[in-house]
Enzyme design. Structure first.
Site, short mmCIF file in Angstrom:
data_model
loop_
_atom_site.label_atom_id
_atom_site.label_comp_id
_atom_site.label_asym_id
_atom_site.label_seq_id
_atom_site.Cartn_x
_atom_site.Cartn_y
_atom_site.Cartn_z
N GLU A 445 27.93 47.64 43.43
CA GLU A 445 28.43 47.29 42.10
C GLU A 445 28.22 48.41 41.10
O GLU A 445 28.39 48.22 39.90
CB GLU A 445 27.83 45.97 41.62
CG GLU A 445 26.34 45.86 41.74
CD GLU A 445 25.81 44.47 41.37
OE1 GLU A 445 26.55 43.65 40.81
OE2 GLU A 445 24.63 44.22 41.63
N ASP A 469 30.50 44.06 37.94
CA ASP A 469 29.72 45.18 37.43
C ASP A 469 30.37 46.51 37.77
O ASP A 469 30.33 47.44 36.97
CB ASP A 469 28.29 45.13 38.01
CG ASP A 469 27.42 44.17 37.22
OD1 ASP A 469 27.45 44.24 35.99
OD2 ASP A 469 26.76 43.32 37.84
N CYS A 516 32.50 39.80 46.10
CA CYS A 516 32.03 38.56 45.47
C CYS A 516 32.20 38.58 43.96
O CYS A 516 31.75 37.67 43.27
CB CYS A 516 30.59 38.25 45.87
SG CYS A 516 29.43 39.49 45.28
C1 PEP Z 1 29.38 41.34 40.30
O1 PEP Z 1 28.82 42.15 39.58
O2 PEP Z 1 30.59 41.42 40.63
C2 PEP Z 1 28.63 40.18 40.82
C3 PEP Z 1 29.17 39.34 41.67
O3 PEP Z 1 27.38 39.99 40.34
P1 PEP Z 1 27.08 39.29 38.92
O4 PEP Z 1 28.39 38.78 38.38
O5 PEP Z 1 26.11 38.21 39.17
O6 PEP Z 1 26.54 40.42 38.12
MG MG Z 2 26.69 42.11 39.41
#
Ligand code: PEP
Ligand code: MG
Length: 595
Positions: A445, A469, A516
């Protein structure tokens, strides 16, 4: 008497969580703490006064801390600006007056305090001497601080507990930790003036199935009053105050259409998410709370692709870092609820916009670039190790994988490896069952991780691309800042190129790749991601239905070609358009479904 018909007012914002809600508003201003007038009994007056003394003391120590910090940054002289604040907080006449008033009027302390301060401020503001007029600003500032400390003394959750019935929250800002404290049953929808599509407040609303609009323009917090009837359209991002009969009728029809399509999709949950030419994509669910496994199964998820464990720390059930034993119970239960399907447990991703009073982090000027996630827990190794132990132990009872967020440098992965090794050795010595061969993954990320994916791939079993991110770090846009929301472009060629790099490195090393981030559940982006060769898409459970239908209508060969083209584009819009054109041909109904 005819009832006055109030004019409909439409506020525009960012659609953050699908669904429509109609109901009475409750307006919450965190910036300006809302103060209600309450009558109290004679017996309660002394408790109120004690609350007052505690808030004053807390404010004094906050100011001293601030002053000390400033001394280093701006020098002793300038840091003296807070001396005036301290004088106000120690003003015996003012304090006595407020205490006397509470006893005489039998009203709540914050109300009396606020009224008294208002009187002082208005008297001082009208003085001819500019020195005194400037002191009015100090008094207002200090009063805000004291009021905030009253609220914190009440654990800050009071704002949500003080109302009865179901309401639509209209707030200037809400932290994900605030949402974690909400009684979900009472919330019909959430509207905030701050925030953007992938801020955690928005993500949380989506997983809780609460319609939400964020980054709303036009200052609704000032315009809307408690109990005004409003419509929140989380599909297109609007908030409508005083809806007309016609608007209400349109919304009723829209809901009926949507419910029909959603129930049609629910009959498809057992169909394989496979392209026409036989390529299978794993569709998994992102969850924040263990009880969301139910919704993951309902929508036909093939496992949990991301469990955001940090929400355990924020939730009122575990209002601290849960112990190893508690975590073991929770993770094992998720694995058993998911009936043998893979469950990816991500270690705590605290920091950024997920700050918590239970894990004190000193305020930082750029929290997203600061002490976050793995960076924190490689310093607090004991906490990280106990979480690793809990996950390893849960692995003995189900199909559990472990994942680490926010990786930027290779050394972090080496340090994690070492901690995992230590944890395994300890468990062996203690004779506790665990999964010796647990699959280990990292989130990709940050641009740095994406660019050294070829090296990272040698160390792990899977990658999960966190596009939320990755987009913010690559395009230098704060994911929670509505001012730059237009620049937050997950389909930007730079992001597609980074993802392509990750997939190539993964394939060369036999590493599984999932996505994700929120991109995974968006049909147009999902097309691009599959075309780039990812194995798995993990998303909020309700997004799975439309993505499954779409996958079953496309040919991998065709979309590989489409994604190849997208890699050479200059702009994000060009790739999105290409993907949308394809969806328009093969599954146009998806545009009318709102998840
Ligand atoms: C992301 O950064 O895409 C991620 C799935 O983590 P979070 O949204 O929890 O930072
Ligand atoms: Mg993230």
């Amino acid at each position: 008497m005819t009832k006055e018909i109030q004019k409909e007012i439409v506020f525009k914002g960012i659609a953050a969580s699908g669904g429509v809600s109609i109901g009475p508003a409750i307006v919450i201003s965190k910036a300006k703490t809302i103060i209600e007038e309450r009558n109290i009994s004679a017996g309660e007056t002394e408790t109120e006064i004690q609350k007052f003394s505690a808030a004053i003391e807390k404010t004094k120590s906050d100011i001293l801390e601030l002053q000390n910090k400033l001394k280093n940054a701006i020098g002793e002289k300038d840091s003296k600006i807070f001396d005036a604040h301290m004088l106000i907080l120690s003003d015996k006449a003012l304090i006595d007056e407020i205490e006397k008033q509470v006893r005489a009027d039998k009203k709540n302390i914050d109300f009396v305090f606020n009224q008294t301060i208002k009187r002082y401020v208005s008297a001082i503001s009208s003085m001819p001497d500019s020195y005194f007029r400037e002191r009015a600003a100090d008094i207002k500032d200090i009063a805000e601080r004291v009021l905030r400390n009253f609220a914190e003394g009440d654990k800050g959750s009071e704002i949500f507990e003080n109302f009865t019935g179901q309401k639509i929250i209209v707030a200037d800002e809400l932290a994900p930790t605030d949402i974690a404290e909400l009684d979900r049953e009472k919330i019909l929808a959430i509207v905030t003036e701050t925030g953007a599509k992938t801020s955690h407040t928005a993500i949380m609303s989506r997983s809780l199935g609460i319609p939400a609009v964020v980054g709303i323009e036009g200052n609704p917090v000032e315009t809307i009053r408690d109990d005004d009837i409003v419509v929140v359209d989380g599909y297109i991002g609007t908030l409508i105050l005083h809806p007309s009969q016609n608007t209400l009728h349109i919304y009723a029809e829209k809901e009926t259409r949507n419910e029909k399509f959603q129930s049609e999709l629910l009959t498809e949950t057992r169909l394989r998410p496979e392209t026409i030419d036989g390529f299978r994509i794993q569709l998994a669910a992102n969850i924040e709370y263990p009880d969301e496994c139910e919704s993951a199964l309902k929508y036909g998820a093939a496992g949990i692709g991301l469990m955001r464990t940090e929400y355990l720390v924020f939730s009122s059930e575990y209002p601290a870092i849960p112990s190893e034993g508690e975590q073991f119970e929770i993770y094992s239960k998720i694995a058993s609820d998911m009936k043998g399907q893979p469950v990816v447990i991500r270690t705590f991703d605290i920091g950024g916009d997920k700050l918590t009073e239970y894990f004190k982090t000193t305020p930082e000027p750029n929290p997203f670039l600061g002490w976050r996630a793995t960076r924190i827990f490689l310093e607090h190794k004991e906490i990280m190790k106990s979480q690793i132990r809990a996950i390893l132990r849960a692995g003995a009872f189900g199909n559990v994988k472990i994942m680490f967020p926010m990786i930027t440098v290779f050394e972090e992965v080496e340090a994690i490896e070492k901690l995992m090794q230590d944890a395994k050795e300890e468990l062996k010595r203690e004779n506790l069952p665990f999964d010796e061969k647990i699959q280990k993954g990292i989130m990709i990320e940050t641009p740095s991780a994406a660019l050294i994916a070829e090296h990272l791939a040698k160390k792990v079993d899977f990658f999960s691309i966190g596009t939320n991110d990755l987009t913010q770090y690559t395009l230098a846009v704060d994911r929670t800042n509505k001012k730059v929301a237009g620049l937050y472009q997950p389909g930007h060629p730079s992001i597609l190129k980074l993802i392509n790099n990750v997939v190539t490195a993964a394939k060369q090393n036999g590493v599984w790749v999932s996505v994700c981030g929120e991109m995974a559940g968006d049909p147009a982006y999902a097309i691009l991601l599959i075309g780039l060769g990812v194995n798995e898409l993990s998303m909020t459970p309700s997004a799975i239905g439309p993505i499954r239908r779409l996958i079953r209508r496309i040919k991998l060969r065709e979309i590989e070609e489409l994604s190849r083209k997208a890699l050479s584009f200059k702009k994000s819009d060009d790739s999105i358009q290409l993907a949308k054109d394809l969806i328009g041909k093969v599954a146009p109904e998806i545009f009318s479904v709102e998840t």
